[in-house]
Each structure stands twice: as C-alpha cells, then as structure tokens.
Scaffold this motif. Sequence first.
Motif, short mmCIF file in Angstrom:
data_model
loop_
_atom_site.label_atom_id
_atom_site.label_comp_id
_atom_site.label_asym_id
_atom_site.label_seq_id
_atom_site.Cartn_x
_atom_site.Cartn_y
_atom_site.Cartn_z
N THR A 30 -13.33 -44.78 33.78
CA THR A 30 -12.44 -43.69 33.38
C THR A 30 -12.10 -43.74 31.90
O THR A 30 -11.67 -42.74 31.33
CB THR A 30 -11.14 -43.75 34.20
OG1 THR A 30 -10.55 -45.05 34.03
CG2 THR A 30 -11.41 -43.53 35.67
N GLY A 31 -12.29 -44.90 31.25
CA GLY A 31 -11.97 -45.02 29.83
C GLY A 31 -12.74 -44.03 28.97
O GLY A 31 -12.20 -43.48 28.01
N LEU A 32 -14.01 -43.79 29.32
CA LEU A 32 -14.82 -42.85 28.55
C LEU A 32 -14.35 -41.41 28.79
O LEU A 32 -14.22 -40.63 27.86
CB LEU A 32 -16.29 -42.99 28.93
CG LEU A 32 -17.25 -41.99 28.27
CD1 LEU A 32 -17.24 -42.16 26.75
CD2 LEU A 32 -18.67 -42.17 28.81
N SER A 203 -6.34 -51.46 12.90
CA SER A 203 -6.69 -50.48 13.94
C SER A 203 -8.15 -50.65 14.34
O SER A 203 -8.51 -50.52 15.52
CB SER A 203 -6.44 -49.06 13.45
OG SER A 203 -5.07 -48.83 13.28
N PHE A 204 -8.99 -50.95 13.35
CA PHE A 204 -10.41 -51.19 13.62
C PHE A 204 -10.59 -52.45 14.46
O PHE A 204 -11.33 -52.46 15.44
CB PHE A 204 -11.16 -51.31 12.30
CG PHE A 204 -12.64 -51.59 12.45
CD1 PHE A 204 -13.51 -50.58 12.82
CD2 PHE A 204 -13.16 -52.86 12.22
CE1 PHE A 204 -14.88 -50.82 12.96
CE2 PHE A 204 -14.50 -53.11 12.36
CZ PHE A 204 -15.37 -52.08 12.73
N VAL A 205 -9.88 -53.51 14.10
CA VAL A 205 -9.96 -54.77 14.85
C VAL A 205 -9.44 -54.57 16.26
O VAL A 205 -10.02 -55.08 17.24
CB VAL A 205 -9.16 -55.87 14.12
CG1 VAL A 205 -9.07 -57.13 14.99
CG2 VAL A 205 -9.81 -56.21 12.79
N ALA A 206 -8.34 -53.80 16.41
CA ALA A 206 -7.75 -53.57 17.73
C ALA A 206 -8.69 -52.80 18.65
O ALA A 206 -8.57 -52.86 19.87
CB ALA A 206 -6.43 -52.82 17.59
N ALA A 207 -9.64 -52.07 18.06
CA ALA A 207 -10.59 -51.30 18.87
C ALA A 207 -11.54 -52.20 19.64
O ALA A 207 -12.04 -51.82 20.70
CB ALA A 207 -11.37 -50.34 17.98
N PHE A 208 -11.79 -53.41 19.14
CA PHE A 208 -12.75 -54.29 19.80
C PHE A 208 -12.28 -54.74 21.18
O PHE A 208 -13.03 -54.61 22.16
CB PHE A 208 -13.09 -55.49 18.90
CG PHE A 208 -14.12 -55.16 17.86
CD1 PHE A 208 -15.47 -55.29 18.14
CD2 PHE A 208 -13.75 -54.71 16.60
CE1 PHE A 208 -16.44 -54.97 17.19
CE2 PHE A 208 -14.70 -54.39 15.65
CZ PHE A 208 -16.05 -54.51 15.94
N PRO A 209 -11.05 -55.27 21.32
CA PRO A 209 -10.61 -55.60 22.68
C PRO A 209 -10.49 -54.38 23.57
O PRO A 209 -10.74 -54.44 24.78
CB PRO A 209 -9.25 -56.28 22.49
CG PRO A 209 -8.83 -55.96 21.10
CD PRO A 209 -10.08 -55.74 20.32
N MET A 210 -10.16 -53.22 22.99
CA MET A 210 -10.04 -51.99 23.76
C MET A 210 -11.40 -51.58 24.33
O MET A 210 -11.53 -51.27 25.51
CB MET A 210 -9.48 -50.88 22.84
CG MET A 210 -9.21 -49.56 23.52
SD MET A 210 -8.22 -48.48 22.45
CE MET A 210 -9.20 -48.47 20.95
#
Length: 463
Positions: A30-32, A203-210
């Motif tokens: 569902t994330g996509l 924000s870019f770094v936070a995208a990796f765990p997301m």
Amino acid sequence: MASKQNADGTKRELTKRHVQMIALGGTIGTGLFLGASNSIMKTGPSILLVYLVLGVIFFLMMRGIGEMMYHDPDKHTFISFIGKYLGKTVGYFAGWTYWLGIIFVAMAELTAVSKYVQYWFPSWPTWAIQIGVLAILVSINLIAVGLFGEAEFWFAMIKITAIVVMIIVGLFLVFTNFKTPVGHASFGNITNHFSMFPNGIMSFVAAFPMVFFAFQGMEFIGITTSETQDPRKVLPKVINEIIYRVLLFYIGAIAIIMAIYPWQSLDPTQSPFVQVFQLAGMKAAAAVINFVVLTAAASALNSYMYSAGRHFYQLALDTKHSKFMKHFRKISRTGVPARGILFSAALVLIGPILNSMPQITDAFAFITSVSSDLYIIVYLLTMMAHRKYRESADFDPEGFLMPHYKFTSPLVIGFFALIYVSLFFTGSGAIWPAIGGLVWTVGFMAAIKFVNRQTAVSMNVED
C-alpha cells in the motif's frame, strides 16, 4: 505435475508463477499506492535514487539468502540458517523476533483492510470486518499451500495490473503533452530546477528507512522454498528477475507520477494513482484505487499468515523443553502447519481489541514500529550467517552464488547498519522504536542467559 511431499508432511505445491507473484506481492504494498506522494514531497526527484539504491541492496540480500536456500532447499525458513551458522541462541532470538514482527505488522494490515472495506460499507462494524477477512484468509492458508499460492498470484496480479495501466496512461499523457491544472505532462517536470536535497539532507536520509520498509517482505521467497516444486530451478530465476521487476514498477510508476505532476504540486493527502487516473478522466478513480489497496493489504495479510505459521512451526521444533510448544510440531493432513497458523491468527485478533482502546493507540503504533525496526536486525543477522556459510564446509562453489561476494556482502551489512543508525538522527519520531529494538535485543539475550543458567543449576541439583 504431482506435488512432492517432504519428510515432515509439508508439500511442494508452489510453482514458479506462484513464487514470482509472492515475491512481487510481498514487496509492492500500500505504500506505493497511498504513500508515494508523501515520499516524493519530502525528497523530490532524488527519491528515484533512493529506490534504486535500496532495490540493489535488497537484490544482493536476496542473492545471499538464495545461495543458502539453493544449498539446502528443505529449510522451512531462511531464519534456520542464522541458528545453524551463528549459534542456536542467536537463531532462537531471530526466530522469535521475526515471528513477533510478522504478528504486529499483520495487525496493522488487518486494521487497514477494515478501513478500505468501510469505504463502501461505512455502517459495518470494524471488528466484524476484521474477523471475517481474517477467517477467509486463514481458511485459504489451512486448506493447502497450493491454494495460498493461487490466491497470492491473483492478489499480486491486481496490484501489478494497476501499476502497468497507470504507467501506460501516464506515458500517453506525457507523449500527447497533456495539459494539467499545473502545466503540461512532460519528463522535463522531473529535471526542471532539480535539487538533490530540496528539503535538506536529513529529509533525504530519512527517505532511506521509509523506502526500506516499502521493500520489506521480499524475503518471503526464503520461506516458500521448502514448499516449491523444483526449488533449485525456480529460485535462481525468480530472484534474478526481482530487481528488474521491482525497479520497473517502483521507479517507473514514481517517474511517471512526477512527469505528470511537478513534484511540488502533488497532494500528499491523496493517492498519486487517484490523481493521475482522475486527470485522465476516470470518474471512479478513487473507488478503483481503493479496491487495489484493499487487495494489496489483503495480499500482505495473506502472506503474513503463511509466514507466521511456518515460523511458529519452526520455533516449536527449536523449543525442545516446552510442553506448550510441542503441540505445534505437527503438520496437518493437508500439508500445512495448521496449529501454528491458527495460533498466530488468534494473536492477530488482539489488534481489533487494541484499536478499540484509544488510550493505547500510541503504544500500538510504537510496538508496530519496533517490530519493523527489528526486521533490520534480522536482515543483518541473515547476512552475517551467509558470511559464516561461505567459511563453512557446506559452501558449494558451484551453487547459486552471491555476485562479487567480497565486496557486496560487507556493502549490504554496512548499509543495513547505517539505516538503523540513521533512525536516531532523522528527527521523525523513529528514535524511540529504534531504542525499543535495542532494548528487545539486549533483554531477550539476557533472559536466555538467565534461563540457561537456571536450567544448569537445576540439573546440578538433581545430580
């Protein structure tokens, strides 16, 4: 082709097409369909790089798992290799950790399913929907593994069809220079005024765990092997095809979305798929995408029930001195660990109870986040077990080898470790679940040592 029965009673009924769709279905969730707008808004076009990097990392992890599974395809779960190569205590910890993670994530998926059903039937009580859906999916899992594979095939097919249609519609809009409320559809919308870190590097770094959590579930292939027809033929083909298909579906879909809508103009509260289909004139876009995400959540829940049952069966085999766990060491006449599936489903039903208690809503979200973070720890242990396998007498130099092992193995381990460390610095509330994961790890190991010490003392007293 008749299915082969394993020594423990399980059956090899999953075909190549089943395993392919289980792999894709476990990864595309569902994330996509719902969360892509939010990811794009935070990171901009550089989100494509995040998906590409993590897609490659997960592919390499799957090659490591695939190498061990190719050597010993009779294992019920890839977790078994952790116990074999890192020690029984570590394997026992990984087994319980992974199983609990599955249970909590299944609770979250069951909650999501009920919300999507209420889109059409708002008067239906949440608890009734959840019990009904869980009963159907558990029944599918109990009847035969072949039926589970068939259900998962069609669940995944619906998701993939929605993505392919969206990409085709998007390409048509781009190539016809379609006028949108914010300009024209064009690939130039991706590169215009490009900035690698439009909202800052954190924000870019936070995208990796997301995005990491979006890929979570790809490892389900490592649970199907013992029930797959001709696994040494199927496994390499399916794993090698994953990287191309995942990158096509994820990167292709997100690139099309940003080509139609400049990333700054997306509505983060609405599904990007709904926005694209509505732009193309589909009045029922919201209802169609609701059906797709309902299917995605049901698919995930179906896979979690399959996985939970197999892992609890393995835990029962590994727990030697427990009168309670010995009841779960049996395979049903249909060739599935029915008792493990039913017990896991019973725990998942705690979810509706937790959801009905507002005072612990935050705690439930916290526990779910902790379970997701624990997956990183399990992945790390899996890759460390793969290194030990390479050093052992079991290593088969003619097998399905992880490419460029001396470079890629430490790369994957280091990358997963960095993702976990990043949770402490992103400022997105992820720090507490990350701390919870460490507390669980230390606490579990301390408890195991205490139990072993007490058992040793008891045996000495009896002597």
